[in-house]
Design a protein around this motif. Structure first.
Motif, PDB file in Angstrom:
ATOM      1  N   MET A   1       0.851  -1.168   0.000  1.00 50.01           N
ATOM      2  CA  MET A   1       0.000   0.000   0.000  1.00 50.01           C
ATOM      3  C   MET A   1       0.899   1.234   0.000  1.00 50.01           C
ATOM      4  SD  MET A   1      -3.058   0.948   2.595  1.00 50.01           S
ATOM      5  CE  MET A   1      -4.105  -0.255   1.834  1.00 50.01           C
ATOM      6  N   ASP A   2       0.687   2.104  -0.972  1.00 49.16           N
ATOM      7  CA  ASP A   2       1.524   3.290  -1.145  1.00 49.16           C
ATOM      8  C   ASP A   2       0.868   4.530  -0.560  1.00 49.16           C
ATOM      9  OD1 ASP A   2       3.464   1.858  -2.638  1.00 49.16           O
ATOM     10  OD2 ASP A   2       2.242   2.051  -4.445  1.00 49.16           O
ATOM     11  N   ASP A   3       1.702   5.518  -0.209  1.00 50.02           N
ATOM     12  CA  ASP A   3       1.170   6.794   0.272  1.00 50.02           C
ATOM     13  C   ASP A   3       0.153   7.321  -0.737  1.00 50.02           C
ATOM     14  OD1 ASP A   3       2.818   6.621   2.439  1.00 50.02           O
ATOM     15  OD2 ASP A   3       4.109   8.293   1.884  1.00 50.02           O
ATOM     16  N   GLY A   4      -0.943   7.870  -0.219  1.00 50.38           N
ATOM     17  CA  GLY A   4      -2.001   8.393  -1.082  1.00 50.38           C
ATOM     18  C   GLY A   4      -3.094   7.395  -1.375  1.00 50.38           C
ATOM     19  N   ALA A   5      -2.857   6.108  -1.067  1.00 52.07           N
ATOM     20  CA  ALA A   5      -3.884   5.084  -1.294  1.00 52.07           C
ATOM     21  C   ALA A   5      -5.051   5.333  -0.340  1.00 52.07           C
ATOM     22  CB  ALA A   5      -3.308   3.688  -1.059  1.00 52.07           C
ATOM     23  N   ILE A   7      -8.373   3.926   2.022  1.00 51.87           N
ATOM     24  CA  ILE A   7      -8.645   2.778   2.897  1.00 51.87           C
ATOM     25  C   ILE A   7      -9.368   1.709   2.076  1.00 51.87           C
ATOM     26  CG2 ILE A   7      -9.901   1.977   4.933  1.00 51.87           C
ATOM     27  CD1 ILE A   7      -9.641   4.774   6.095  1.00 51.87           C
ATOM     28  N   PRO A   8      -8.879   0.476   2.109  1.00 57.42           N
ATOM     29  CA  PRO A   8      -9.557  -0.593   1.372  1.00 57.42           C
ATOM     30  C   PRO A   8     -10.985  -0.809   1.883  1.00 57.42           C
ATOM     31  CG  PRO A   8      -7.340  -1.264   1.979  1.00 57.42           C
ATOM     32  CD  PRO A   8      -7.621   0.017   2.709  1.00 57.42           C
ATOM     33  N   ALA A   9     -11.881  -1.109   0.980  1.00 52.18           N
ATOM     34  CA  ALA A   9     -13.298  -1.322   1.307  1.00 52.18           C
ATOM     35  C   ALA A   9     -13.511  -2.754   1.792  1.00 52.18           C
ATOM     36  CB  ALA A   9     -14.168  -1.022   0.098  1.00 52.18           C
ATOM     37  N   VAL A  10     -12.996  -3.045   2.973  1.00 52.16           N
ATOM     38  CA  VAL A  10     -13.162  -4.357   3.581  1.00 52.16           C
ATOM     39  C   VAL A  10     -13.764  -4.167   4.972  1.00 52.16           C
ATOM     40  CG1 VAL A  10     -11.295  -5.486   2.307  1.00 52.16           C
ATOM     41  CG2 VAL A  10     -10.798  -4.361   4.480  1.00 52.16           C
ATOM     42  N   SER A  11     -14.356  -5.234   5.480  1.00 46.51           N
ATOM     43  CA  SER A  11     -14.931  -5.214   6.821  1.00 46.51           C
ATOM     44  C   SER A  11     -14.205  -6.198   7.719  1.00 46.51           C
ATOM     45  CB  SER A  11     -16.416  -5.580   6.782  1.00 46.51           C
ATOM     46  OG  SER A  11     -17.152  -4.571   6.131  1.00 46.51           O
ATOM     47  N   PHE A  99      -4.294  -4.966   2.825  1.00 47.39           N
ATOM     48  CA  PHE A  99      -3.217  -4.105   3.326  1.00 47.39           C
ATOM     49  C   PHE A  99      -1.832  -4.690   3.046  1.00 47.39           C
ATOM     50  CE2 PHE A  99      -6.728  -2.209   5.538  1.00 47.39           C
ATOM     51  CZ  PHE A  99      -6.338  -0.917   5.826  1.00 47.39           C
ATOM     52  N   GLY A 100      -1.785  -5.913   2.526  1.00 47.98           N
ATOM     53  CA  GLY A 100      -0.503  -6.535   2.191  1.00 47.98           C
ATOM     54  C   GLY A 100       0.330  -6.931   3.394  1.00 47.98           C
ATOM     55  N   VAL A 101      -0.337  -7.336   4.489  1.00 47.66           N
ATOM     56  CA  VAL A 101       0.398  -7.692   5.702  1.00 47.66           C
ATOM     57  C   VAL A 101       0.432  -9.197   5.967  1.00 47.66           C
ATOM     58  CG1 VAL A 101      -0.030  -5.457   6.784  1.00 47.66           C
ATOM     59  CG2 VAL A 101      -1.605  -7.349   7.235  1.00 47.66           C
ATOM     60  N   TRP A 102      -0.177  -9.988   5.109  1.00 51.10           N
ATOM     61  CA  TRP A 102      -0.169 -11.442   5.266  1.00 51.10           C
ATOM     62  C   TRP A 102       0.954 -12.001   4.411  1.00 51.10           C
ATOM     63  CZ3 TRP A 102      -1.999 -14.784   8.568  1.00 51.10           C
ATOM     64  CH2 TRP A 102      -2.052 -16.136   8.245  1.00 51.10           C
ATOM     65  N   GLY A 103       1.840 -12.756   5.033  1.00 52.61           N
ATOM     66  CA  GLY A 103       2.941 -13.296   4.242  1.00 52.61           C
ATOM     67  C   GLY A 103       3.780 -14.289   5.012  1.00 52.61           C
ATOM     68  N   GLU A 104       4.842 -14.700   4.380  1.00 57.07           N
ATOM     69  CA  GLU A 104       5.740 -15.692   4.956  1.00 57.07           C
ATOM     70  C   GLU A 104       6.593 -15.057   6.046  1.00 57.07           C
ATOM     71  OE1 GLU A 104       9.202 -17.797   2.802  1.00 57.07           O
ATOM     72  OE2 GLU A 104       7.396 -18.947   2.307  1.00 57.07           O
ATOM     73  N   LYS A 105       6.702 -15.762   7.166  1.00 59.88           N
ATOM     74  CA  LYS A 105       7.502 -15.295   8.291  1.00 59.88           C
ATOM     75  C   LYS A 105       8.415 -16.431   8.736  1.00 59.88           C
ATOM     76  CE  LYS A 105       5.368 -12.766  11.396  1.00 59.88           C
ATOM     77  NZ  LYS A 105       4.415 -12.338  12.437  1.00 59.88           N
ATOM     78  N   GLN A 106       9.433 -16.077   9.503  1.00 55.07           N
ATOM     79  CA  GLN A 106      10.335 -17.093  10.034  1.00 55.07           C
ATOM     80  C   GLN A 106      10.581 -16.834  11.509  1.00 55.07           C
ATOM     81  OE1 GLN A 106      13.949 -17.235   7.720  1.00 55.07           O
ATOM     82  NE2 GLN A 106      13.020 -18.665   6.286  1.00 55.07           N
ATOM     83  N   ARG A 117       3.627  -7.254  11.603  1.00 58.27           N
ATOM     84  CA  ARG A 117       3.239  -6.153  12.487  1.00 58.27           C
ATOM     85  C   ARG A 117       3.430  -4.856  11.699  1.00 58.27           C
ATOM     86  NH1 ARG A 117       2.808  -6.715  17.689  1.00 58.27           N
ATOM     87  NH2 ARG A 117       4.295  -8.436  17.794  1.00 58.27           N
ATOM     88  N   ALA A 118       2.324  -4.156  11.436  1.00 58.95           N
ATOM     89  CA  ALA A 118       2.367  -2.955  10.608  1.00 58.95           C
ATOM     90  C   ALA A 118       1.267  -1.989  11.049  1.00 58.95           C
ATOM     91  CB  ALA A 118       2.171  -3.310   9.136  1.00 58.95           C
ATOM     92  N   THR A 119       1.503  -0.707  10.815  1.00 58.21           N
ATOM     93  CA  THR A 119       0.537   0.329  11.175  1.00 58.21           C
ATOM     94  C   THR A 119       0.358   1.273   9.999  1.00 58.21           C
ATOM     95  OG1 THR A 119       1.239   0.221  13.487  1.00 58.21           O
ATOM     96  CG2 THR A 119       0.025   2.198  12.815  1.00 58.21           C
ATOM     97  N   PHE A 120      -0.891   1.710   9.795  1.00 59.88           N
ATOM     98  CA  PHE A 120      -1.228   2.596   8.688  1.00 59.88           C
ATOM     99  C   PHE A 120      -1.983   3.801   9.233  1.00 59.88           C
ATOM    100  CE2 PHE A 120      -0.878  -1.716   7.254  1.00 59.88           C
ATOM    101  CZ  PHE A 120      -0.111  -1.621   6.104  1.00 59.88           C
ATOM    102  N   LEU A 121      -1.556   4.989   8.846  1.00 59.99           N
ATOM    103  CA  LEU A 121      -2.213   6.231   9.257  1.00 59.99           C
ATOM    104  C   LEU A 121      -2.885   6.852   8.040  1.00 59.99           C
ATOM    105  CD1 LEU A 121      -2.883   8.647  11.072  1.00 59.99           C
ATOM    106  CD2 LEU A 121      -0.545   9.497  10.664  1.00 59.99           C
ATOM    107  N   PHE A 122      -4.217   7.007   8.132  1.00 61.04           N
ATOM    108  CA  PHE A 122      -4.994   7.631   7.073  1.00 61.04           C
ATOM    109  C   PHE A 122      -5.411   9.012   7.548  1.00 61.04           C
ATOM    110  CE2 PHE A 122      -5.270   3.147   6.279  1.00 61.04           C
ATOM    111  CZ  PHE A 122      -5.136   3.054   4.897  1.00 61.04           C
TER     112      PHE A 122
END
Length: 151
Positions: A1-5, A7-11, A99-106, A117-122
């Motif tokens: 998610m890039d600056d200026g995007a 909020i995704p229309a999800v619930s 939001f692109g926060v689901w992925g492979e972790k180790q 772990r991520a935070t987004f400010l709109f």
């Protein structure tokens, strides 16, 4: 998610089982994602946001913490630690994907899928002002509050 995007229309689902449509959140909005209720880092992060919840409210900001834990787990987590921050469940993973926060972790040499772990400010216009990725918990909630106050 890039600056200026926007909020995704999800619930997501609130602790009481009610749907929370992210595009309906009062703005500015802080949406943070965390891996799991009642783990050390996630507890500290939720406590830090809770301690500052009155300051976020005074700055006009809404704060929502999201994980894939079910609403009942969020309710127990909030009660156990006297959390005042809004927690929401993304059991189907739609918000994590958007939001692109689901992925492979180790961890400990093991690879698995999980939430980054991520935070987004709109901002007040509903557009992404800042994203914090791979968040380190100490001092993070205060840094986000500082960014909200700078809007």
């Amino acid at each position: 998610m890039d600056d200026g995007a926007t909020i995704p229309a999800v619930s997501v689902t609130g602790m009481d089982g009610s749907p929370i449509r992210l595009t309906d959140l009062p703005l500015p909005a802080v949406i943070y994602f965390y891996p799991k209720d009642d783990t050390a880092g996630c507890t500290r992060e939720a406590q830090d946001f809770s301690v500052l919840s009155a300051d976020f409210a005074a700055a006009g900001a809404t704060v929502v913490g999201i994980s894939k834990d079910p609403p009942s787990a969020h309710a127990k987590f909030a009660a156990k630690h006297a959390l005042t921050v809004t927690l929401a469940s993304d059991e189907d993973g739609a918000a994590c994907e958007a939001f692109g926060v689901w992925g492979e972790k180790q961890m400990y040499g093991r690879t698995y899928m999980g939430i980054e772990r991520a935070t987004f400010l709109f901002g007040r216009d509903g557009r992404l002002v800042r994203a914090w990725r791979k968040v380190k918990v100490p001092g993070h909630a205060q840094a986000v509050l500082d960014a909200v106050r700078a809007l």
